[in-house]
Enzyme design. Structure first.
Site, PDB file in Angstrom:
ATOM      1  N   ARG A 287       6.222  11.665  32.973  1.00 46.02           N
ATOM      2  CA  ARG A 287       6.750  12.988  33.338  1.00 46.02           C
ATOM      3  C   ARG A 287       8.228  13.150  32.985  1.00 46.02           C
ATOM      4  NH1 ARG A 287       3.282  12.939  38.172  1.00 46.02           N
ATOM      5  NH2 ARG A 287       1.406  13.991  37.496  1.00 46.02           N
TER       6      ARG A 287
ATOM      7  N   LYS B 114      14.315  21.681  21.994  1.00 46.63           N
ATOM      8  CA  LYS B 114      12.942  22.107  21.670  1.00 46.63           C
ATOM      9  C   LYS B 114      12.243  20.912  21.071  1.00 46.63           C
ATOM     10  CE  LYS B 114      13.169  27.038  20.704  1.00 46.63           C
ATOM     11  NZ  LYS B 114      13.085  28.053  19.634  1.00 46.63           N
TER      12      LYS B 114
ATOM     13  N   GLU C 201      19.138  26.229   6.840  1.00 52.75           N
ATOM     14  CA  GLU C 201      19.489  26.430   8.258  1.00 52.75           C
ATOM     15  C   GLU C 201      20.998  26.680   8.402  1.00 52.75           C
ATOM     16  OE1 GLU C 201      17.172  26.819  10.481  1.00 52.75           O
ATOM     17  OE2 GLU C 201      15.461  25.556   9.950  1.00 52.75           O
TER      18      GLU C 201
ATOM     19  N   LYS D 103      25.092  26.637  17.357  1.00 51.40           N
ATOM     20  CA  LYS D 103      23.823  26.425  18.069  1.00 51.40           C
ATOM     21  C   LYS D 103      24.074  26.069  19.534  1.00 51.40           C
ATOM     22  CE  LYS D 103      19.227  24.833  18.154  1.00 51.40           C
ATOM     23  NZ  LYS D 103      18.075  24.223  17.523  1.00 51.40           N
TER      24      LYS D 103
ATOM     25  N   GLU E 234      15.045  30.273  25.811  1.00 53.97           N
ATOM     26  CA  GLU E 234      14.674  31.337  24.886  1.00 53.97           C
ATOM     27  C   GLU E 234      14.113  32.559  25.599  1.00 53.97           C
ATOM     28  OE1 GLU E 234      13.258  30.017  20.956  1.00 53.97           O
ATOM     29  OE2 GLU E 234      11.687  31.510  21.184  1.00 53.97           O
TER      30      GLU E 234
ATOM     31  N   ARG F 221      18.462  33.146  22.513  1.00 56.31           N
ATOM     32  CA  ARG F 221      18.056  32.006  21.680  1.00 56.31           C
ATOM     33  C   ARG F 221      16.982  32.396  20.661  1.00 56.31           C
ATOM     34  NH1 ARG F 221      16.861  25.691  23.292  1.00 56.31           N
ATOM     35  NH2 ARG F 221      16.452  25.055  21.146  1.00 56.31           N
TER      36      ARG F 221
ATOM     37  N   ASN G  77      15.518  32.138  15.712  1.00 57.11           N
ATOM     38  CA  ASN G  77      14.260  32.065  14.947  1.00 57.11           C
ATOM     39  C   ASN G  77      14.325  32.897  13.683  1.00 57.11           C
ATOM     40  OD1 ASN G  77      12.944  30.348  16.776  1.00 57.11           O
ATOM     41  ND2 ASN G  77      12.568  32.076  18.146  1.00 57.11           N
TER      42      ASN G  77
ATOM     43  N   HIS H 285      11.996  32.348  10.808  1.00 56.48           N
ATOM     44  CA  HIS H 285      10.938  31.430  11.220  1.00 56.48           C
ATOM     45  C   HIS H 285       9.587  32.126  11.422  1.00 56.48           C
ATOM     46  CE1 HIS H 285      14.287  28.754  11.624  1.00 56.48           C
ATOM     47  NE2 HIS H 285      13.504  27.744  11.947  1.00 56.48           N
TER      48      HIS H 285
ATOM     49  N   HIS I  70       7.122  30.280   9.338  1.00 58.94           N
ATOM     50  CA  HIS I  70       6.014  29.520   9.937  1.00 58.94           C
ATOM     51  C   HIS I  70       4.666  30.005   9.402  1.00 58.94           C
ATOM     52  CE1 HIS I  70       8.324  27.977  13.756  1.00 58.94           C
ATOM     53  NE2 HIS I  70       8.670  27.360  12.637  1.00 58.94           N
TER      54      HIS I  70
ATOM     55  N   HIS J 258       9.768  22.630   5.368  1.00 56.67           N
ATOM     56  CA  HIS J 258      10.091  23.594   6.425  1.00 56.67           C
ATOM     57  C   HIS J 258      11.317  24.433   6.037  1.00 56.67           C
ATOM     58  CE1 HIS J 258      10.666  25.245  10.429  1.00 56.67           C
ATOM     59  NE2 HIS J 258      11.913  24.825  10.395  1.00 56.67           N
TER      60      HIS J 258
HETATM   61  P1  NAD Z   1      11.588  15.525   8.126  1.00 56.63           P
HETATM   62  O1  NAD Z   1      11.874  14.984   9.445  1.00 56.63           O
HETATM   63  O2  NAD Z   1      10.162  15.502   7.645  1.00 56.63           O
HETATM   64  O3  NAD Z   1      12.512  14.810   7.052  1.00 56.63           O
HETATM   65  C1  NAD Z   1      12.361  15.095   5.696  1.00 56.63           C
HETATM   66  C2  NAD Z   1      12.087  13.808   4.885  1.00 56.63           C
HETATM   67  O4  NAD Z   1      13.304  13.077   4.760  1.00 56.63           O
HETATM   68  C3  NAD Z   1      11.101  12.875   5.541  1.00 56.63           C
HETATM   69  O5  NAD Z   1      10.312  12.266   4.576  1.00 56.63           O
HETATM   70  C4  NAD Z   1      12.012  11.838   6.216  1.00 56.63           C
HETATM   71  O6  NAD Z   1      11.386  10.617   6.453  1.00 56.63           O
HETATM   72  C5  NAD Z   1      13.107  11.730   5.198  1.00 56.63           C
HETATM   73  N1  NAD Z   1      14.400  11.273   5.681  1.00 56.63           N
HETATM   74  C6  NAD Z   1      14.968  11.507   6.879  1.00 56.63           C
HETATM   75  N2  NAD Z   1      16.233  11.048   6.886  1.00 56.63           N
HETATM   76  C7  NAD Z   1      16.458  10.490   5.679  1.00 56.63           C
HETATM   77  C8  NAD Z   1      17.581   9.871   5.086  1.00 56.63           C
HETATM   78  N3  NAD Z   1      18.753   9.789   5.713  1.00 56.63           N
HETATM   79  N4  NAD Z   1      17.456   9.372   3.835  1.00 56.63           N
HETATM   80  C9  NAD Z   1      16.280   9.512   3.154  1.00 56.63           C
HETATM   81  N5  NAD Z   1      15.193  10.133   3.653  1.00 56.63           N
HETATM   82  C10 NAD Z   1      15.285  10.620   4.900  1.00 56.63           C
HETATM   83  O7  NAD Z   1      12.028  17.069   8.001  1.00 56.63           O
HETATM   84  P2  NAD Z   1      13.326  17.861   8.501  1.00 56.63           P
HETATM   85  O8  NAD Z   1      13.585  18.853   7.454  1.00 56.63           O
HETATM   86  O9  NAD Z   1      14.405  16.960   8.937  1.00 56.63           O
HETATM   87  O10 NAD Z   1      12.808  18.602   9.820  1.00 56.63           O
HETATM   88  C11 NAD Z   1      11.813  19.586   9.751  1.00 56.63           C
HETATM   89  C12 NAD Z   1      11.156  19.663  11.113  1.00 56.63           C
HETATM   90  O11 NAD Z   1      12.125  20.017  12.090  1.00 56.63           O
HETATM   91  C13 NAD Z   1      10.054  20.697  11.196  1.00 56.63           C
HETATM   92  O12 NAD Z   1       8.910  20.116  11.762  1.00 56.63           O
HETATM   93  C14 NAD Z   1      10.614  21.756  12.110  1.00 56.63           C
HETATM   94  O13 NAD Z   1       9.635  22.410  12.866  1.00 56.63           O
HETATM   95  C15 NAD Z   1      11.561  20.983  12.962  1.00 56.63           C
HETATM   96  N6  NAD Z   1      12.664  21.785  13.519  1.00 56.63           N
HETATM   97  C16 NAD Z   1      12.867  21.709  14.850  1.00 56.63           C
HETATM   98  C17 NAD Z   1      13.897  22.430  15.417  1.00 56.63           C
HETATM   99  C18 NAD Z   1      14.161  22.312  16.887  1.00 56.63           C
HETATM  100  O14 NAD Z   1      14.998  23.049  17.401  1.00 56.63           O
HETATM  101  N7  NAD Z   1      13.511  21.395  17.573  1.00 56.63           N
HETATM  102  C19 NAD Z   1      14.736  23.223  14.626  1.00 56.63           C
HETATM  103  C20 NAD Z   1      14.503  23.259  13.264  1.00 56.63           C
HETATM  104  C21 NAD Z   1      13.445  22.528  12.707  1.00 56.63           C
HETATM  105  N1  GLY Z   2      15.504  26.312  15.870  1.00 60.25           N
HETATM  106  C1  GLY Z   2      15.418  27.342  16.851  1.00 60.25           C
HETATM  107  C2  GLY Z   2      15.845  26.909  18.211  1.00 60.25           C
HETATM  108  O1  GLY Z   2      16.232  25.778  18.413  1.00 60.25           O
HETATM  109  O2  GLY Z   2      15.813  27.690  19.119  1.00 60.25           O
END
Ligand code: NAD
Ligand code: GLY
Length: 406
Positions: A118, A140, A182, A237, A247, A251, A255, A258, A262, A275
């Site tokens: 939890r 998130k 972003e 942010k 949100e 917040r 998006n 997005h 999405h 993404h």
């Molecule tokens: P990812 O985590 O898939 O990373 C992209 C690729 O780069 C992967 O293959 C990873 O293994 C590799 N990688 C990571 N760090 C590296 C490094 N230093 N050197 C070499 N390779 C490396 O993708 P991302 O673009 O980082 O994140 C996208 C995800 O984030 C999506 O799922 C999206 O929904 C999420 N997201 C979440 C929020 C939030 O607020 N929680 C906000 C924006 C995006």
């Molecule tokens: N990436 C959108 C949020 O964190 O709210």
């Protein structure tokens, strides 16, 4: 200097320090003892050992776990397997879990931390630009389901975000560009304190204009520009999350890009389009919707499109079925009954939410599908022999007490 996400007694710092200071930085905020480092099978071999030794050096007793890489593995299967791995490692409610990787890793690990026993404390150590400017901040967490993106998740704040900017050195150009999408988003959203009344915020064009001037240098990874951009995005942010953690209002503006992004990701199939690329396409499409509705003029859309092109991002995508995009929009988690909130650009720093029906998106879905002026890079499907090595369970999750990453 750290940036702070202000959330009362759950406030936390975002620190910009190298990976080898990870252990001592966490120790400033948490009593040293047992912890678990979770990364993936791409980042693990690059930075796992460095992170583990930084933890040991500061007196931590770290265990290690790896999840499989990829947006297509951001699933309930990976999440459940990770929870079981954490339980096998005998975490208790005081054991911090440290997520080392991109946004996929920080989202999955954060969700596992939110729900295991939890709720256990966690730290984000983002290693992609996208995760450093966005995903690691704000709490998130979650995974994708067959119904859509991030539909299973929780709000659960880390107690520290530690950003080792130097890890971007190994990031591919395509992944780096995704983070720039972003960055552009944050620039479009920028507000600052009103100098005449510090209780109010006003639109600011400063960061957007800085990007127009420095976009090329940033895209070429000029380190001074990178430090400025990452920090500024975190400040923007943090301000939004501090004002509206869950949100319920402001917040949702984050998006931007997005809703359409999405839908595009979902129709393409997870892992086919990055993404950040989907968000860039979505940002322009949503900006075009704002223009069609008369909220802003075409000149502003052209500036945003130009900025996305300068940093090397796609602004359109061919061949997607408009009907499929409309259907995917209906699965958006921001949907309320038949309407979805979409961020409408009225000006730089002046963005507002508008509720639309998925049908209202049809004109921009048509436009983006027909926009072929920019090509996008599709992630090639993994070769059969590149399937991650499965060591300890069916989902490719590998765990070891004090594991030395190979
Ligand atoms: P990812 O985590 O898939 O990373 C992209 C690729 O780069 C992967 O293959 C990873 O293994 C590799 N990688 C990571 N760090 C590296 C490094 N230093 N050197 C070499 N390779 C490396 O993708 P991302 O673009 O980082 O994140 C996208 C995800 O984030 C999506 O799922 C999206 O929904 C999420 N997201 C979440 C929020 C939030 O607020 N929680 C906000 C924006 C995006
Ligand atoms: N990436 C959108 C949020 O964190 O709210």
């Amino acid at each position: 200097m750290d940036v702070t996400v202000e959330l009362g007694d759950r406030s936390y710092p975002i620190s910009f320090r190298p990976l080898d200071s990870l252990g001592e930085t966490i120790a400033k905020h948490y009593k040293v003892g047992k912890c678990v480092l979770v990364t993936n099978d791409v980042v693990g071999p690059l930075y796992g050992e460095k992170a583990m030794s930084a933890l040991r050096k500061a007196g931590w007793n770290p265990s290690y776990a790896e999840i499989p890489d990829g947006e297509d593995r951001k699933s309930s299967d990976t999440y459940v397997a990770l929870v079981n791995s954490l339980l096998s490692l005998q975490v208790d409610r005081k054991t911090p879990v440290i997520a080392l990787g991109g946004g996929v890793t920080t989202d999955i690990v954060g969700f596992a931390a939110a729900t295991t026993l939890r709720g256990i404390p966690f730290v984000n150590v983002p290693t992609t630009l996208l995760a450093q400017v966005d995903a690691s901040v704000g709490g998130k967490t979650g995974v994708n389901t067959s119904h859509g993106k991030n539909l299973l998740g929780a709000f659960w704040q880390p107690f520290l975000v530690h950003i080792p900017i130097e890890t971007l050195g190994t990031l591919s150009d395509a992944e780096f560009r995704c983070g720039l999408g972003e960055v552009v988003k944050h620039a479009v959203l920028e507000e600052v304190e009103d100098p005449r009344d510090k209780t109010k915020l006003v639109a600011s064009t400063e960061f957007f204009e800085w990007l127009e001037k420095n976009g090329k240098r940033l895209a070429n990874r000029d380190s001074e520009c990178l430090v400025h951009a990452i920090r500024r995005c975190c400040e923007i942010k943090a301000m939004v999350v501090s004002a509206d953690e869950r949100e319920s209002g402001k917040r949702a503006l984050l998006n931007l890009g997005h809703t359409v992004g999405h839908a595009v990701e979902s129709v393409m199939g997870y892992g086919k389009l990055r993404h950040g690329e989907a968000v860039a396409i979505g940002t322009l499409a949503e900006a075009q919707l704002a223009c069609l509705k008369g909220f802003c003029d075409q000149a502003l859309i052209n500036r945003i499109a130009q900025l996305l092109r300068v940093v090397g991002l796609p602004t359109g995508i061919e061949g997607l079925e408009v009907d499929a995009l409309v259907e995917a929009s209906l699965m958006d988690k921001k949907r309320e009954d038949t309407q979805i909130s979409v961020t409408m650009i009225h000006g730089i720093g002046d963005v507002r939410l508008l509720k639309v029906t998925p049908d209202e998106l049809i004109p921009v879905y048509r436009m983006l599908s027909g926009n072929t002026s920019q090509k996008f890079s599709v992630v090639p499907p993994a070769a059969p022999n590149s399937t991650p090595q499965v060591n300890s369970n069916a989902y490719g999750i590998k765990t070891m007490q004090d594991h030395q990453p190979e």
